[in-house]
Design a protein around this motif. Structure first.
Motif, PDB file in Angstrom:
ATOM      1  N   LEU A 128       7.307   3.399   3.221  1.00 30.04           N
ATOM      2  CA  LEU A 128       6.243   4.139   2.551  1.00 30.04           C
ATOM      3  C   LEU A 128       5.480   3.275   1.552  1.00 30.04           C
ATOM      4  O   LEU A 128       4.453   3.720   1.036  1.00 30.04           O
ATOM      5  CB  LEU A 128       6.824   5.381   1.871  1.00 30.04           C
ATOM      6  CG  LEU A 128       7.454   6.406   2.813  1.00 30.04           C
ATOM      7  CD1 LEU A 128       8.177   7.486   2.032  1.00 30.04           C
ATOM      8  CD2 LEU A 128       6.407   7.022   3.732  1.00 30.04           C
ATOM      9  N   SER A 129       5.965   2.086   1.286  1.00 31.82           N
ATOM     10  CA  SER A 129       5.278   1.159   0.373  1.00 31.82           C
ATOM     11  C   SER A 129       4.412   0.156   1.114  1.00 31.82           C
ATOM     12  O   SER A 129       3.750  -0.682   0.494  1.00 31.82           O
ATOM     13  CB  SER A 129       6.296   0.411  -0.478  1.00 31.82           C
ATOM     14  OG  SER A 129       6.979   1.295  -1.302  1.00 31.82           O
TER      15      SER A 129
ATOM     16  N   VAL B  34       0.872  -1.178   0.000  1.00 28.72           N
ATOM     17  CA  VAL B  34       0.000   0.000   0.000  1.00 28.72           C
ATOM     18  C   VAL B  34       0.905   1.223   0.000  1.00 28.72           C
ATOM     19  O   VAL B  34       1.634   1.458   0.962  1.00 28.72           O
ATOM     20  CB  VAL B  34      -0.923   0.030   1.243  1.00 28.72           C
ATOM     21  CG1 VAL B  34      -1.792   1.271   1.228  1.00 28.72           C
ATOM     22  CG2 VAL B  34      -1.776  -1.216   1.303  1.00 28.72           C
ATOM     23  N   ASP B  35       0.863   1.997  -1.072  1.00 28.07           N
ATOM     24  CA  ASP B  35       1.749   3.141  -1.215  1.00 28.07           C
ATOM     25  C   ASP B  35       1.200   4.350  -0.460  1.00 28.07           C
ATOM     26  O   ASP B  35       0.010   4.658  -0.515  1.00 28.07           O
ATOM     27  CB  ASP B  35       1.912   3.475  -2.696  1.00 28.07           C
ATOM     28  CG  ASP B  35       2.950   4.549  -2.919  1.00 28.07           C
ATOM     29  OD1 ASP B  35       4.050   4.412  -2.366  1.00 28.07           O
ATOM     30  OD2 ASP B  35       2.652   5.521  -3.639  1.00 28.07           O
ATOM     31  N   PHE B  36       2.077   5.062   0.228  1.00 31.88           N
ATOM     32  CA  PHE B  36       1.700   6.233   1.011  1.00 31.88           C
ATOM     33  C   PHE B  36       1.079   7.320   0.123  1.00 31.88           C
ATOM     34  O   PHE B  36       0.039   7.886   0.453  1.00 31.88           O
ATOM     35  CB  PHE B  36       2.922   6.786   1.739  1.00 31.88           C
ATOM     36  CG  PHE B  36       2.690   8.111   2.405  1.00 31.88           C
ATOM     37  CD1 PHE B  36       1.996   8.176   3.600  1.00 31.88           C
ATOM     38  CD2 PHE B  36       3.148   9.290   1.838  1.00 31.88           C
ATOM     39  CE1 PHE B  36       1.778   9.386   4.219  1.00 31.88           C
ATOM     40  CE2 PHE B  36       2.930  10.503   2.447  1.00 31.88           C
ATOM     41  CZ  PHE B  36       2.242  10.558   3.639  1.00 31.88           C
TER      42      PHE B  36
ATOM     43  N   ALA C 161       4.468  15.320  -2.691  1.00 35.12           N
ATOM     44  CA  ALA C 161       4.661  13.998  -3.297  1.00 35.12           C
ATOM     45  C   ALA C 161       5.978  13.950  -4.079  1.00 35.12           C
ATOM     46  O   ALA C 161       6.720  12.966  -3.990  1.00 35.12           O
ATOM     47  CB  ALA C 161       3.479  13.664  -4.202  1.00 35.12           C
ATOM     48  N   THR C 162       6.272  15.017  -4.818  1.00 32.12           N
ATOM     49  CA  THR C 162       7.524  15.072  -5.579  1.00 32.12           C
ATOM     50  C   THR C 162       8.723  15.073  -4.638  1.00 32.12           C
ATOM     51  O   THR C 162       9.716  14.382  -4.880  1.00 32.12           O
ATOM     52  CB  THR C 162       7.548  16.336  -6.460  1.00 32.12           C
ATOM     53  OG1 THR C 162       6.416  16.319  -7.312  1.00 32.12           O
ATOM     54  CG2 THR C 162       8.808  16.399  -7.287  1.00 32.12           C
ATOM     55  N   MET C 163       8.633  15.845  -3.555  1.00 34.11           N
ATOM     56  CA  MET C 163       9.722  15.897  -2.584  1.00 34.11           C
ATOM     57  C   MET C 163       9.923  14.526  -1.920  1.00 34.11           C
ATOM     58  O   MET C 163      11.057  14.073  -1.753  1.00 34.11           O
ATOM     59  CB  MET C 163       9.427  16.941  -1.516  1.00 34.11           C
ATOM     60  CG  MET C 163      10.537  17.085  -0.500  1.00 34.11           C
ATOM     61  SD  MET C 163      10.057  18.025   0.932  1.00 34.11           S
ATOM     62  CE  MET C 163       8.825  16.972   1.662  1.00 34.11           C
ATOM     63  N   LEU C 164       8.840  13.855  -1.554  1.00 38.26           N
ATOM     64  CA  LEU C 164       8.948  12.525  -0.943  1.00 38.26           C
ATOM     65  C   LEU C 164       9.595  11.530  -1.893  1.00 38.26           C
ATOM     66  O   LEU C 164      10.470  10.746  -1.496  1.00 38.26           O
ATOM     67  CB  LEU C 164       7.568  12.022  -0.522  1.00 38.26           C
ATOM     68  CG  LEU C 164       6.993  12.587   0.762  1.00 38.26           C
ATOM     69  CD1 LEU C 164       5.538  12.148   0.921  1.00 38.26           C
ATOM     70  CD2 LEU C 164       7.810  12.146   1.951  1.00 38.26           C
TER      71      LEU C 164
ATOM     72  N   CYS D 295      12.925  10.624  -0.148  1.00 33.17           N
ATOM     73  CA  CYS D 295      12.695   9.552   0.835  1.00 33.17           C
ATOM     74  C   CYS D 295      12.502   8.171   0.227  1.00 33.17           C
ATOM     75  O   CYS D 295      12.828   7.171   0.873  1.00 33.17           O
ATOM     76  CB  CYS D 295      11.465   9.893   1.679  1.00 33.17           C
ATOM     77  SG  CYS D 295      11.562  11.499   2.480  1.00 33.17           S
ATOM     78  N   TYR D 296      11.963   8.091  -0.952  1.00 30.70           N
ATOM     79  CA  TYR D 296      11.538   6.797  -1.490  1.00 30.70           C
ATOM     80  C   TYR D 296      12.697   5.845  -1.791  1.00 30.70           C
ATOM     81  O   TYR D 296      12.501   4.641  -1.829  1.00 30.70           O
ATOM     82  CB  TYR D 296      10.677   6.994  -2.735  1.00 30.70           C
ATOM     83  CG  TYR D 296       9.201   6.966  -2.428  1.00 30.70           C
ATOM     84  CD1 TYR D 296       8.392   5.975  -2.949  1.00 30.70           C
ATOM     85  CD2 TYR D 296       8.621   7.917  -1.603  1.00 30.70           C
ATOM     86  CE1 TYR D 296       7.039   5.939  -2.664  1.00 30.70           C
ATOM     87  CE2 TYR D 296       7.277   7.894  -1.307  1.00 30.70           C
ATOM     88  CZ  TYR D 296       6.481   6.898  -1.840  1.00 30.70           C
ATOM     89  OH  TYR D 296       5.156   6.850  -1.548  1.00 30.70           O
TER      90      TYR D 296
END
Length: 117
Positions: free
Chosen positions: A109-110, A53-55, A66-69, A73-74
């Protein structure tokens, strides 16, 4: 006449010592290259398990967030890791794989919990 002869013997001794040191240095370099080559046989598995389940998909943050994450972070905190080129080269590969494993363990985050309320 004694002076140059002593100087010549001193040069011969220094040259002999320099040659012996050069041989040892060559052996050390060859041994280090061999050890580095053997280390490449023991790289950790770099895998990206399937996303559960993606954040970003579940929480719909603003596009800037979302772009920054995704950019920041990803790579370590999700199952969508983009492995850099140096993650193939030991011993750096061991460090990168361990960092990604720890990052996923602390915050994945996934595999984001879904709030059904």
């Amino acid at each position: 006449m004694r002076g140059p002869r002593i100087l010549c013997l001193a040069n011969f001794s220094a040259r002999k010592i320099f040659t012996a040191l050069k041989r040892k240095l060559i052996w050390i370099v060859v041994a280090l290259i061999a050890i580095f080559g053997l280390m490449q046989c023991f790289n950790p598995a770099r895998k990206n398990p399937p996303v559960i389940v993606d954040f970003i998909a579940t929480n719909s943050p603003p596009p800037e967030i979302a772009t920054m994450l995704r950019a920041s972070c990803y790579d370590c905190h999700s199952r969508e890791t983009r492995w850099p080129w140096y993650s193939d080269i030991a011993p750096v590969s061991w460090l990168v794989a361990n960092d990604v494993k720890d990052g996923r363990k602390n915050l994945d985050l996934s595999d984001w919990p879904v709030d059904d309320t």
